[in-house]
Write a protein that holds these residues in place. Structure first.
Motif, mmCIF file in Angstrom:
data_model
loop_
_atom_site.group_PDB
_atom_site.id
_atom_site.type_symbol
_atom_site.label_atom_id
_atom_site.label_comp_id
_atom_site.label_asym_id
_atom_site.label_seq_id
_atom_site.Cartn_x
_atom_site.Cartn_y
_atom_site.Cartn_z
ATOM 1 N N SER A 77 0.709 12.363 6.195
ATOM 2 C CA SER A 77 0.895 11.108 5.453
ATOM 3 C C SER A 77 1.557 10.054 6.335
ATOM 4 N N ARG A 80 -0.989 8.568 8.653
ATOM 5 C CA ARG A 80 -1.843 7.628 7.922
ATOM 6 C C ARG A 80 -1.112 6.308 7.681
ATOM 7 N N ILE A 84 -2.047 2.475 8.918
ATOM 8 C CA ILE A 84 -2.106 1.291 8.051
ATOM 9 C C ILE A 84 -1.295 0.141 8.646
ATOM 10 N N LYS A 112 0.455 11.286 -9.192
ATOM 11 C CA LYS A 112 -0.297 10.937 -7.988
ATOM 12 C C LYS A 112 -1.597 11.727 -7.832
ATOM 13 N N SER A 118 -4.020 5.740 -5.811
ATOM 14 C CA SER A 118 -2.754 5.699 -5.071
ATOM 15 C C SER A 118 -2.949 5.054 -3.698
ATOM 16 N N SER A 119 -4.130 5.240 -3.101
ATOM 17 C CA SER A 119 -4.414 4.633 -1.790
ATOM 18 C C SER A 119 -4.762 3.150 -1.917
ATOM 19 N N SER A 120 -5.655 2.823 -2.831
ATOM 20 C CA SER A 120 -6.094 1.424 -2.957
ATOM 21 C C SER A 120 -4.965 0.515 -3.428
ATOM 22 N N ILE A 123 -2.805 -0.105 -0.381
ATOM 23 C CA ILE A 123 -3.444 -1.058 0.538
ATOM 24 C C ILE A 123 -3.343 -2.484 0.004
ATOM 25 N N THR A 141 -9.032 1.414 7.265
ATOM 26 C CA THR A 141 -8.173 2.586 7.032
ATOM 27 C C THR A 141 -8.883 3.659 6.205
ATOM 28 N N PHE A 142 -8.971 3.483 4.904
ATOM 29 C CA PHE A 142 -9.528 4.519 4.031
ATOM 30 C C PHE A 142 -11.039 4.419 3.862
ATOM 31 N N ARG A 194 -13.165 10.487 0.361
ATOM 32 C CA ARG A 194 -13.730 10.315 1.695
ATOM 33 C C ARG A 194 -14.780 11.391 1.990
#
Length: 301
Positions: A77, A80, A84, A112, A118-120, A123, A141-142, A194
């Motif tokens: 994490s 990652r 970002i 989560k 949680s990612s978007s 971002i 990134t993602f 992904r």
């Protein structure tokens, strides 16, 4: 101190095909993520991610100048997160230039593992802070179509599609009178978007034909005036994607004897599904071990 917030997302139509330009009906959720920023003089980015229960699930201390990871609870994490920050710097070279250090807290308002973004939401929050294009930051990134970024920024249902890799977002009036018979059920596992995207990319299919069919179903769904029509469209959408992906529908896999409609949302096989029916019908899912059953009005903005 600065604070940013982004909405979570659910994709009602267009899963997979939205990557290639199909129109998808996307629903921003009442759940999302906060990002709180407070300047310091530590020379570091001191990061803490909190669950919806206010307990830390990820921490990292990162050197402010070279983004070297100094300490972390989860190296994957942290790597990652560094990615970002580096990509954000590419988009805005002056990002963090005036900082001597910073304390950052993120807080989800949903578990989560739910897959609501949680990612978007992260971002979009960082993009707001750094004043960069969130779609470009997501792409670097993602990856993904970007519909989740559009949900993060909007408070009403939207139709999202890409034209020559550029996002087009239209607010739509989607507020079905039968929404008290629409429920979202968590499948007790988070799907890796992904990986799902990578598998879809390898399929040898007529994507133009798929896009045309999905666009038609999305338009019909938005205009549906009663539950019977809505269910018929949902069923057609499931059959279409089942044939494209060469994968049984989630209803065939897990709920073959359920008397009403069931639809996958987003990457097939995990996160949330949509089920039609009355409140008493939802006992069916509870009996099968799916305890998280949320009425439409409790989750959709």
């Amino acid at each position: 101190m600065m604070e940013f917030y982004s909405n979570g997302k659910l994709l009602l139509t267009g899963e997979y095909a939205i990557l290639d330009g199909a129109r998808g009906l996307a629903l921003p959720t009442k759940f999302g993520q906060f990002l709180t920023i407070k300047k310091s003089k530590t020379g570091q980015i001191n990061w803490q991610s909190l669950t919806d229960k206010n307990t830390p699930w990820f921490t990292a201390d990162i050197d402010l100048k070279d983004f070297k990871i100094l300490n972390t609870s989860d190296i994957i994490s942290a790597q990652r997160l560094v990615e970002i920050f580096k990509e954000t710097k590419v988009l805005n070279p002056s990002f963090l230039k005036d900082y001597q250090g910073v304390y950052i807290d993120t807080k989800l308002s949903f578990p989560k593992d739910w897959g609501l973004g949680s990612s978007s939401t992260l971002i979009n929050n960082i993009a707001q802070w750094a004043q960069v294009d969130p779609y470009e930051l997501l792409k670097a990134t993602f990856g993904g179509s970007g519909y989740d970024i559009a949900c993060a920024q909007n408070d009403t249902p939207i139709v999202f599609h890409k034209i020559e890799d550029k996002p087009e977002v239209s607010k739509v009036d989607f507020n079905p009178i039968f929404k008290d018979q629409l429920f979202f059920i968590y499948l007790n596992k988070k799907q890796n978007s992904r990986e799902a995207i990578a598998i879809y990319r390898q399929l040898a299919i007529d994507k133009g034909k798929l896009i045309t069919k999905v666009n038609d179903l999305t338009a019909q769904l938005i205009e549906s005036k009663n539950l019977d029509t809505f269910e018929a469209i949902v069923n057609q959408h499931e059959i279409l994607l089942s044939e494209v992906l060469n994968t049984p529908t989630i209803k065939k896999q897990l709920f073959p004897d359920y008397p009403h409609s069931v639809k996958s949302l987003g990457a097939w096989g995990g996160d949330f599904i949509l089920a039609t029916g009355r409140q008493e019908d939802m006992d069916y899912f509870s009996r099968k071990g799916y305890a998280t059953v949320i009425p439409y009005s409790k989750i959709i903005l």
